[in-house]
Motif scaffolding. Structure first.
Motif, PDB file in Angstrom:
ATOM      1  N   CYS A   1      16.990  24.945 -22.028  1.00 57.69           N
ATOM      2  CA  CYS A   1      16.150  26.586 -22.124  1.00 57.69           C
ATOM      3  C   CYS A   1      14.858  26.627 -21.042  1.00 57.69           C
ATOM      4  CB  CYS A   1      16.081  26.854 -23.834  1.00 57.69           C
ATOM      5  SG  CYS A   1      14.956  27.822 -24.069  1.00 57.69           S
TER       6      CYS A   1
ATOM      7  N   ILE B   1      13.375  29.285 -20.096  1.00 60.80           N
ATOM      8  CA  ILE B   1      13.062  30.448 -21.074  1.00 60.80           C
ATOM      9  C   ILE B   1      11.936  30.743 -20.601  1.00 60.80           C
ATOM     10  CG2 ILE B   1      15.322  31.149 -21.268  1.00 60.80           C
ATOM     11  CD1 ILE B   1      13.732  31.756 -23.842  1.00 60.80           C
TER      12      ILE B   1
ATOM     13  N   ALA C   1      15.666  33.678 -17.872  1.00 63.23           N
ATOM     14  CA  ALA C   1      15.962  34.936 -18.676  1.00 63.23           C
ATOM     15  C   ALA C   1      15.776  36.143 -18.021  1.00 63.23           C
ATOM     16  CB  ALA C   1      14.064  35.328 -19.389  1.00 63.23           C
TER      17      ALA C   1
ATOM     18  N   LEU D   1      12.086  41.677 -18.045  1.00 57.73           N
ATOM     19  CA  LEU D   1      10.945  42.097 -18.978  1.00 57.73           C
ATOM     20  C   LEU D   1       9.999  43.278 -19.083  1.00 57.73           C
ATOM     21  CD1 LEU D   1      10.524  41.639 -22.252  1.00 57.73           C
ATOM     22  CD2 LEU D   1       8.807  40.473 -21.293  1.00 57.73           C
TER      23      LEU D   1
ATOM     24  N   ARG E   1      13.798  35.437 -14.627  1.00 58.71           N
ATOM     25  CA  ARG E   1      12.438  34.465 -14.278  1.00 58.71           C
ATOM     26  C   ARG E   1      12.657  33.568 -15.350  1.00 58.71           C
ATOM     27  NH1 ARG E   1       9.232  36.662 -19.528  1.00 58.71           N
ATOM     28  NH2 ARG E   1      11.888  37.473 -20.151  1.00 58.71           N
TER      29      ARG E   1
END
Length: 368
Positions: free
Chosen positions: A6, A8, A323, A326, A336
């Motif tokens: 992960c 992000i 990610a 946004l 990102r």
């Protein structure tokens, strides 16, 4: 559920001891062992924020709750706040006067000075690292400026994507509120809203004429709870998330057991490693220069002609999750990568190398 790395900008990868701290049977929130752990977490929060006289608040919720608590407790009807805006999190902070900059940039100090001289503000809010743009604000310089021009104005820092990764000396720099959340560089699963409030800001709260415009987030409700738990006494307003606070105690013990300035440098080094690779492949950062780019994440424009969904999917093929964009006006233009907590500080885990390999794979398979 199978696990992909992960990477992000939060939630981040967690230390195994932090996760183990959550693996407990049902525990009462007034159990003496928990009371002691909560009290310790409150004390360690001061150390992590460099705020020896500040008042921590640790409440069930996301980082967004700390915005609500700041605005609802420190601003009264008719008072003004100046939002130093570097992205969507500045947009979301409050409906009040905003000092904005073009996407990927930050307001100049001269512009902030001019705004402070033009009107009277109860509060200045600054997003330290805007997760939507990867832009880093110079909070030390901004705080110095506010103290020089408008010394009575309170300074609130949204440190959701910076506390634990970027250098923040809350008390030394005269910042009145620092807000964060558990799931980023603090290194605890999502669910805790964490903030520290200066004595100056608490005095402003106690002297307000109107009632706070929040019930759950009222300092009047939570201040006695924090004080009681720190004194190792049971108290109750709303049930605290016991397992998350046990995890927070573990994480904060890890953080303060080491030199925090070394931790900040490790995040700089991790950021440089990722951004050097990005530059080597001819990709462009969202921040207009690396001088104003955050060290907790990298926001990067997609290569020309690449479909965002295909690019992100190709990371998954390498066992990595990153990610997309946004900011609602630009979210299809960039991606990102988060590089916080153990991914930055425990280089032996190979997280950075794995995300670099995934990036190079994505560039290869999606190249037109």
């Amino acid at each position: 559920m199978s696990h992909k790395l992960c990477m992000i900008p939060g939630p981040v990868e967690f230390d195994s001891e932090v996760l183990q701290a959550m693996a407990t049977p049902a525990t009462s929130h007034v159990d003496p062992a928990f009371i002691n752990a909560f009290g310790t977490a409150i004390e360690l929060t001061r150390k992590a924020f460099f705020a020896p006289t500040g008042q921590p608040f640790i409440v069930a919720g996301s980082g967004t709750l700390t915005w609500d608590m700041t605005a609802a407790n420190l601003i009264e009807p008719g008072e003004k706040a100046l939002v130093v805006n570097t992205g969507i999190f500045g947009d979301w902070f409050a409906e009040c006067l905003q000092l904005t900059a073009p996407f990927g940039d930050r307001p100049e100090l001269n512009d902030i000075a001019a705004a402070l001289k033009a009107d009277k503000y109860k509060l200045v809010t600054v997003t330290h690292v805007d997760t939507s743009t990867g832009v880093l604000n110079d909070i030390r310089a901004i705080a110095k400026l506010v103290h020089e021009i408008s010394p009575d104005t309170l300074i609130a820092l949204d440190g959701v994507c910076s506390v634990g990764a970027e250098d923040i000396k809350m008390e030394e720099w005269g910042v009145d509120v620092v807000m964060t959340a558990s799931q980023k560089a603090i290194g605890v699963p999502p669910g805790l809203a964490i903030m520290v409030v200066s004595q100056k800001a608490l005095t402003a709260f106690k002297n307000r004429k109107a009632l706070p415009t929040t019930y759950f987030g009222s300092f009047a409700k939570w201040l006695p709870i924090m004080q009681k738990y720190e004194a190792r006494q049971p108290s109750y307003f709303a049930t605290p998330p016991v397992q998350l606070i046990l995890a927070l105690e573990t994480s904060l013990k890890q953080l303060v057991s080491r030199d925090l300035d070394v931790r900040f440098r490790q995040h700089v080094e991790a950021s440089d490693k990722i951004k050097d690779v990005i530059a080597r492949h001819g990709l462009q950062l969202v921040p207009v220069s690396r001088d104003i780019a955050a060290h907790s994440l990298s926001a990067v424009y997609y290569p020309e002609g690449v479909a965002p969904a295909d690019f992100l999917k190709s990371f998954g093929e390498s066992g990595v999750v990153i990610a997309g964009g946004l900011h609602p006006l630009h979210n299809t233009k960039y991606f990102r990568i988060g590089h916080m907590n153990v991914s930055a500080t425990e280089t032996q885990n190979g997280h950075l190398d794995k995300v670099i390999a995934a990036l190079e794979h994505a560039l290869k398979v999606t190249k037109k």
